[in-house]
Motif scaffolding. Structure first.
Motif, short mmCIF file in Angstrom:
data_model
loop_
_atom_site.label_atom_id
_atom_site.label_comp_id
_atom_site.label_asym_id
_atom_site.label_seq_id
_atom_site.Cartn_x
_atom_site.Cartn_y
_atom_site.Cartn_z
N GLN A 22 1.02 -1.10 0.09
CA GLN A 22 -0.20 -0.08 0.03
C GLN A 22 0.92 1.33 -0.09
OE1 GLN A 22 -2.57 -0.44 3.47
NE2 GLN A 22 -3.77 -2.05 2.59
N LYS A 23 2.14 1.22 -0.13
CA LYS A 23 3.15 2.31 0.27
C LYS A 23 2.56 3.35 1.03
CE LYS A 23 3.91 1.58 -4.60
NZ LYS A 23 3.01 0.25 -4.78
N ASP A 24 2.35 3.01 2.34
CA ASP A 24 1.79 3.89 3.39
C ASP A 24 2.64 3.60 4.78
OD1 ASP A 24 1.23 1.21 4.03
OD2 ASP A 24 -1.13 1.97 4.53
N LEU A 25 3.92 3.08 4.53
CA LEU A 25 4.81 3.12 5.79
C LEU A 25 5.19 4.34 6.42
CD1 LEU A 25 5.84 0.51 7.19
CD2 LEU A 25 7.96 0.90 6.14
N HIS A 26 5.23 4.40 7.76
CA HIS A 26 5.59 5.67 8.40
C HIS A 26 7.04 6.33 7.67
CE1 HIS A 26 6.82 8.33 11.63
NE2 HIS A 26 5.62 8.51 12.17
N GLU A 27 7.20 7.50 7.63
CA GLU A 27 8.26 8.07 6.95
C GLU A 27 9.47 7.58 7.56
OE1 GLU A 27 10.13 10.07 3.99
OE2 GLU A 27 7.97 9.49 4.01
N ASP A 28 9.42 7.78 9.14
CA ASP A 28 10.66 7.53 9.85
C ASP A 28 11.04 6.16 9.81
OD1 ASP A 28 12.88 8.06 11.38
OD2 ASP A 28 11.83 7.98 13.38
N ILE A 29 10.22 5.16 9.98
CA ILE A 29 10.24 3.75 9.79
C ILE A 29 10.79 3.26 8.47
CG2 ILE A 29 9.12 1.63 9.93
CD1 ILE A 29 7.33 2.70 12.05
N TYR A 30 10.02 4.18 7.40
CA TYR A 30 10.54 3.85 6.05
C TYR A 30 12.02 4.14 5.81
CZ TYR A 30 10.96 4.84 0.72
OH TYR A 30 11.53 5.11 -0.15
N THR A 31 12.53 5.28 6.13
CA THR A 31 13.95 5.66 6.12
C THR A 31 14.69 4.64 6.66
OG1 THR A 31 13.19 7.82 5.76
CG2 THR A 31 15.41 7.67 6.28
N LYS A 32 14.61 4.29 7.90
CA LYS A 32 15.28 3.46 8.82
C LYS A 32 15.40 1.98 8.23
CE LYS A 32 16.68 6.32 12.12
NZ LYS A 32 15.96 7.50 11.67
N VAL A 33 14.29 1.51 7.68
CA VAL A 33 14.35 0.39 6.95
C VAL A 33 15.01 0.40 5.82
CG1 VAL A 33 12.70 -1.57 5.97
CG2 VAL A 33 11.96 -0.41 8.20
N CYS A 34 15.12 1.44 5.04
CA CYS A 34 15.91 1.34 3.91
C CYS A 34 17.28 1.37 4.04
CB CYS A 34 15.54 2.50 3.15
SG CYS A 34 13.75 2.57 2.14
N GLU A 35 17.74 2.03 5.30
CA GLU A 35 19.14 2.06 5.71
C GLU A 35 19.45 0.79 5.94
OE1 GLU A 35 19.85 5.12 8.49
OE2 GLU A 35 19.06 6.85 7.52
N ILE A 36 18.75 0.04 6.90
CA ILE A 36 19.03 -1.29 7.39
C ILE A 36 19.37 -2.09 5.96
CG2 ILE A 36 18.00 -3.36 8.40
CD1 ILE A 36 16.56 -1.76 10.48
N VAL A 37 18.35 -2.26 5.11
CA VAL A 37 18.45 -2.99 3.70
C VAL A 37 19.69 -2.57 3.14
CG1 VAL A 37 17.42 -3.71 1.74
CG2 VAL A 37 16.01 -3.60 3.63
N VAL A 38 20.10 -1.31 3.09
CA VAL A 38 21.14 -0.96 2.39
C VAL A 38 22.47 -1.69 3.04
CG1 VAL A 38 22.78 0.96 1.73
CG2 VAL A 38 20.21 1.18 1.24
N GLU A 39 22.59 -1.46 4.38
CA GLU A 39 23.65 -1.91 4.99
C GLU A 39 23.69 -3.31 4.87
OE1 GLU A 39 25.98 -0.07 5.90
OE2 GLU A 39 25.20 1.77 6.11
#
Length: 349
Positions: free
Chosen positions: A248-265
């Motif tokens: 649905q592309k409705d993840l919380h903005e802060d959680i979305y950013t941190k999850v992306c950082e986790i996946v990148v690392e």
């Protein structure tokens, strides 16, 4: 001439001279004592030979591991391609069967059939020329035998809905190279990033399940084996809301950013950094309210730090968030065993 000189001359005549070649060919006797410098040089030579041997074995092991990973990747890609082809053929056969059943069930449409109010409204919203044009653009007959305008509009809507479902299901799965997140796409292309996140976590869960299935039967039946399987099943269940947010592309903005950082690392196999980002996401680094925060009419010092933006502990937001954040940590723990880093210092504790 005295007697002593005569005897010495006779003895020298009788004595056999030693050949010079025997002296030169004789091997030097081993030294009884060695210098410290010689011992140190010998030890250094042995150490260098040992290091060369270890380096050669390390290179051979790395090359062998790389070849195994390459073979495993090729095998998975071939399996995915075959599964995709079989799924496409199965879906096409199913659609053909459903279309044939629908045509047999509907049969020829009666001329005097009455339509409901919703069909009348939909037919009024679309003219007959528009309906015919859309049907022809889709490669469908413009008009069936004894078909009214409202029935034509209804048939067009069914075809459009079926086409939308087909396009949604026919979205090809991402390859491992396409799952690699680009940090520049995180704030700019969220649709692509959400697809990559969903595909990467689905890959991790599937690899986790395959790794558990490939264990020996004795290990599966043991207490530790059953606990590991239950942990994987629980993580997969807990991550269902996270996949729903991805869809649905409705993840919380802060959680979305941190999850992306986790996946990148994690994709770069820097698991210590990924764990640090997870701790900032789950626990946060905001000030914790300890003791009484409001006494009298004056605020205590640094009380505004309790509610700073971006420093909250999201694991305390609600139970659903806590569960899928905990499952992300379990996925990280599995990733460092499935894709170990080259630097051992990047392993989480």
């Amino acid at each position: 001439m005295d007697f002593a000189s005569v005897m010495a001359a006779e003895i020298s005549k009788k004595r056999k001279p030693e050949p010079a070649s025997s002296k030169s060919s004789a091997e030097p006797a081993p030294k009884k004592y060695m210098k410290r410098s010689e011992i140190e040089a010998q030890r250094r030579r042995e150490y260098e030979e040992e290091q060369k041997r270890l380096e050669r074995e390390r290179r051979e092991k790395t090359e062998r591991k790389r070849q195994e990973e390459e073979e495993e990747r090729n095998r998975r890609e071939a399996t995915k391609a075959k599964q995709k082809q079989l799924a496409e053929e199965k879906r096409r056969r199913k659609e053909e069967e459903e279309e044939a059943k629908r045509l047999e069930k509907e049969g020829p449409l009666t001329k005097g059939g009455s339509d409901g109010s919703d069909e009348a409204n939909s037919s009024e919203a679309m003219t007959e020329a528009e309906a015919i044009e859309k049907l022809r653009s889709m490669g469908e007959p413009a008009c069936l035998f004894a078909e009214t305008h409202s029935q034509k509009v209804r048939r067009l809507k069914r075809l459009l809905a079926a086409l939308e479902i087909k396009n949604r299901e026919a979205t090809p799965p991402l390859s491992e190279e396409e799952m690699i997140l680009n940090p520049d796409d995180i704030p700019n292309d969220k649709d692509k990033v959400y697809r990559q996140l969903a595909a990467w976590f689905a890959l991790v869960l599937s690899e986790w399940e395959i790794a558990l299935e490939s264990r020996p039967a004795a290990l599966k039946d043991s207490f530790q084996g059953k606990a590991a399987a239950n942990s994987m099943i629980q993580a997969k269940t807990y991550m269902v809301p996270l996949f729903r947010h991805f869809k649905q592309k409705d993840l919380h903005e802060d959680i979305y950013t941190k999850v992306c950082e986790i996946v990148v690392e994690a994709q770069a196999r820097r698991y210590v950094r990924a764990n640090d980002v997870y701790l900032r996401l789950s626990i946060g680094n905001a000030a914790w309210p300890i003791g009484v925060t409001m006494v009298g009419i004056h605020e205590r010092s640094a009380r505004e730090k309790l509610h700073e933006k971006g420093l909250a502990a999201h694991i305390m937001s609600d139970e659903v968030t806590r569960k899928f954040l905990q499952s992300i940590k379990r996925c990280l723990s599995f990733c460092q065993t499935r894709w170990p880093p080259e630097d051992p210092l990047q392993l989480m504790g």
